[in-house]
Design a protein around this motif. Structure first.
Motif, PDB file in Angstrom:
ATOM      1  N   GLN A  31      46.673  41.956  52.302  1.00  0.00           N
ATOM      2  CA  GLN A  31      46.370  42.520  50.989  1.00  0.00           C
ATOM      3  C   GLN A  31      45.373  42.202  49.790  1.00  0.00           C
ATOM      4  O   GLN A  31      46.030  41.570  49.235  1.00  0.00           O
ATOM      5  N   MET A  32      43.825  42.504  50.039  1.00  0.00           N
ATOM      6  CA  MET A  32      43.623  42.554  48.862  1.00  0.00           C
ATOM      7  C   MET A  32      44.128  42.853  47.260  1.00  0.00           C
ATOM      8  O   MET A  32      44.308  44.194  47.410  1.00  0.00           O
ATOM      9  N   LYS A  33      44.302  42.199  45.814  1.00  0.00           N
ATOM     10  CA  LYS A  33      44.550  42.304  45.009  1.00  0.00           C
ATOM     11  C   LYS A  33      43.422  43.210  44.606  1.00  0.00           C
ATOM     12  O   LYS A  33      43.005  43.571  43.284  1.00  0.00           O
ATOM     13  N   ARG A  34      42.648  41.920  44.225  1.00  0.00           N
ATOM     14  CA  ARG A  34      41.084  42.019  43.680  1.00  0.00           C
ATOM     15  C   ARG A  34      40.060  40.815  43.777  1.00  0.00           C
ATOM     16  O   ARG A  34      40.645  40.155  44.317  1.00  0.00           O
ATOM     17  N   VAL A  35      39.275  41.484  44.128  1.00  0.00           N
ATOM     18  CA  VAL A  35      37.999  40.343  43.409  1.00  0.00           C
ATOM     19  C   VAL A  35      37.568  39.173  43.025  1.00  0.00           C
ATOM     20  O   VAL A  35      36.794  39.667  41.638  1.00  0.00           O
ATOM     21  N   ARG A  36      37.801  38.393  42.639  1.00  0.00           N
ATOM     22  CA  ARG A  36      37.805  37.567  41.541  1.00  0.00           C
ATOM     23  C   ARG A  36      35.995  37.232  41.331  1.00  0.00           C
ATOM     24  O   ARG A  36      35.625  37.548  40.096  1.00  0.00           O
ATOM     25  N   SER A  37      35.285  36.718  42.261  1.00  0.00           N
ATOM     26  CA  SER A  37      33.925  37.141  42.350  1.00  0.00           C
ATOM     27  C   SER A  37      33.030  37.130  43.769  1.00  0.00           C
ATOM     28  O   SER A  37      33.464  37.078  44.636  1.00  0.00           O
ATOM     29  N   CYS A  38      32.426  37.214  43.683  1.00  0.00           N
ATOM     30  CA  CYS A  38      31.399  37.690  45.007  1.00  0.00           C
ATOM     31  C   CYS A  38      29.830  37.302  44.097  1.00  0.00           C
ATOM     32  O   CYS A  38      28.947  38.059  43.219  1.00  0.00           O
ATOM     33  N   HIS A  39      29.483  36.905  45.503  1.00  0.00           N
ATOM     34  CA  HIS A  39      27.749  37.195  45.697  1.00  0.00           C
ATOM     35  C   HIS A  39      26.881  37.035  46.701  1.00  0.00           C
ATOM     36  O   HIS A  39      27.730  36.497  47.207  1.00  0.00           O
ATOM     37  N   ILE A  60      44.845  32.544  46.333  1.00  0.00           N
ATOM     38  CA  ILE A  60      43.051  32.831  46.462  1.00  0.00           C
ATOM     39  C   ILE A  60      42.360  32.761  48.009  1.00  0.00           C
ATOM     40  O   ILE A  60      42.914  31.530  48.644  1.00  0.00           O
ATOM     41  N   VAL A  61      42.038  33.559  48.665  1.00  0.00           N
ATOM     42  CA  VAL A  61      40.837  33.331  49.864  1.00  0.00           C
ATOM     43  C   VAL A  61      39.528  33.221  49.822  1.00  0.00           C
ATOM     44  O   VAL A  61      39.362  34.466  48.671  1.00  0.00           O
ATOM     45  N   ASN A  62      38.898  32.115  49.920  1.00  0.00           N
ATOM     46  CA  ASN A  62      37.116  32.937  49.551  1.00  0.00           C
ATOM     47  C   ASN A  62      36.647  32.865  50.860  1.00  0.00           C
ATOM     48  O   ASN A  62      36.765  32.558  52.240  1.00  0.00           O
ATOM     49  N   LEU A  63      36.046  33.929  51.015  1.00  0.00           N
ATOM     50  CA  LEU A  63      35.749  34.925  52.547  1.00  0.00           C
ATOM     51  C   LEU A  63      34.065  34.555  52.526  1.00  0.00           C
ATOM     52  O   LEU A  63      33.411  34.660  51.122  1.00  0.00           O
ATOM     53  N   LEU A  73      34.171  34.801  57.484  1.00  0.00           N
ATOM     54  CA  LEU A  73      34.608  33.458  57.585  1.00  0.00           C
ATOM     55  C   LEU A  73      35.428  33.081  56.526  1.00  0.00           C
ATOM     56  O   LEU A  73      35.326  33.636  55.412  1.00  0.00           O
ATOM     57  N   LEU A  74      35.635  31.889  57.005  1.00  0.00           N
ATOM     58  CA  LEU A  74      36.159  31.300  55.602  1.00  0.00           C
ATOM     59  C   LEU A  74      35.746  30.262  55.133  1.00  0.00           C
ATOM     60  O   LEU A  74      35.126  29.522  55.602  1.00  0.00           O
ATOM     61  N   GLU A  75      35.416  30.119  53.749  1.00  0.00           N
ATOM     62  CA  GLU A  75      34.425  29.890  53.110  1.00  0.00           C
ATOM     63  C   GLU A  75      34.403  27.901  53.037  1.00  0.00           C
ATOM     64  O   GLU A  75      33.846  27.275  53.320  1.00  0.00           O
ATOM     65  N   SER A  76      35.987  27.971  53.212  1.00  0.00           N
ATOM     66  CA  SER A  76      36.760  26.424  52.566  1.00  0.00           C
ATOM     67  C   SER A  76      38.366  26.351  54.024  1.00  0.00           C
ATOM     68  O   SER A  76      39.030  26.642  53.854  1.00  0.00           O
TER      69      SER A  76
END
Length: 202
Positions: A31-39, A60-63, A73-76
């Motif tokens: 479950q997402m708590k917050r989006v730390r950053s996006c672009h 911390i999950v990078n999508l 997808l998983l970025e990393s």
């Protein structure tokens, strides 16, 4: 198409299976708590959005969201070796005047599953676009928040330089609506309410 109202949509994405209705496997859900950053950016001619998400469990999950293929997808991959992203619930906001396309599409829930659970055949032939995403919950200025409980029909239409994904959904209020997802704009639009008698479901 612009004459039809844009819908605020919670959409359900499923990359590896053809699910008639959304379903979750609790052991894999984040479950997402917050989006730390996006672009967003164009990569090789394909529009993609990048997210750094903090889950409610503190991960911390990078999508990466591929807007052309409708896949997450998983970025990393090294952060979760041997795993894939599947079954994503994302909000597509109605308003477009935001800093980037990534700010308009927000992942709220997703699964991180072991690759061993993926049917190996899908690596060569993933489900068609119209099966990779479907309406989950939506609202407009005139229609209050409404749950889609079933998909009566769905089909893809090639339109010049883009694709339109058509769905007729049955809602929790017992009504049927024709919704269209415009691929290049990431817009969900409400075409019309449909008479249920056309579907012989009652």
């Amino acid at each position: 198409m612009n004459k039809f109202p844009i819908v605020e949509m919670l959409a359900f994405y499923c990359r590896f299976e053809r699910l008639r209705k959304p379903a979750w496997r609790p052991e894999f859900v984040r479950q997402m708590k917050r989006v730390r950053s996006c672009h967003s950016k164009v990569d090789g001619g394909v529009k993609k959005s990048y997210y750094s998400v903090e889950t409610q469990a503190g991960e911390i999950v990078n999508l990466v969201y591929n807007e052309e293929e409708l896949t997450w997808l998983l970025e990393s991959p090294d952060a979760f070796p041997g795993h894939e992203i599947d079954r994503v619930l994302a909000l597509i906001k109605r308003h477009k005047h935001l800093p980037s396309r990534a700010h308009r599409i927000v992942p709220y829930r997703f699964e991180i599953i072991p690759k061993s659970l993926v049917n190996r055949k899908v690596w060569d032939t993933e489900p068609p676009l119209v099966n990779r995403v479907q309406p989950y919950r939506f609202q407009t200025g005139r229609i209050p928040s409404t749950q889609a409980v079933d998909i009566a029909t769905r089909h893809l239409e090639n339109v010049m330089i883009t694709k339109h994904l058509h769905y007729v959904v049955e809602t929790d209020r017992g009504r049927f609506y024709h919704l269209v997802f415009i691929l290049d704009e990431s817009d969900w639009r409400l075409m019309q309410e449909v008479d249920e008698q056309f579907f012989f479901v009652k």
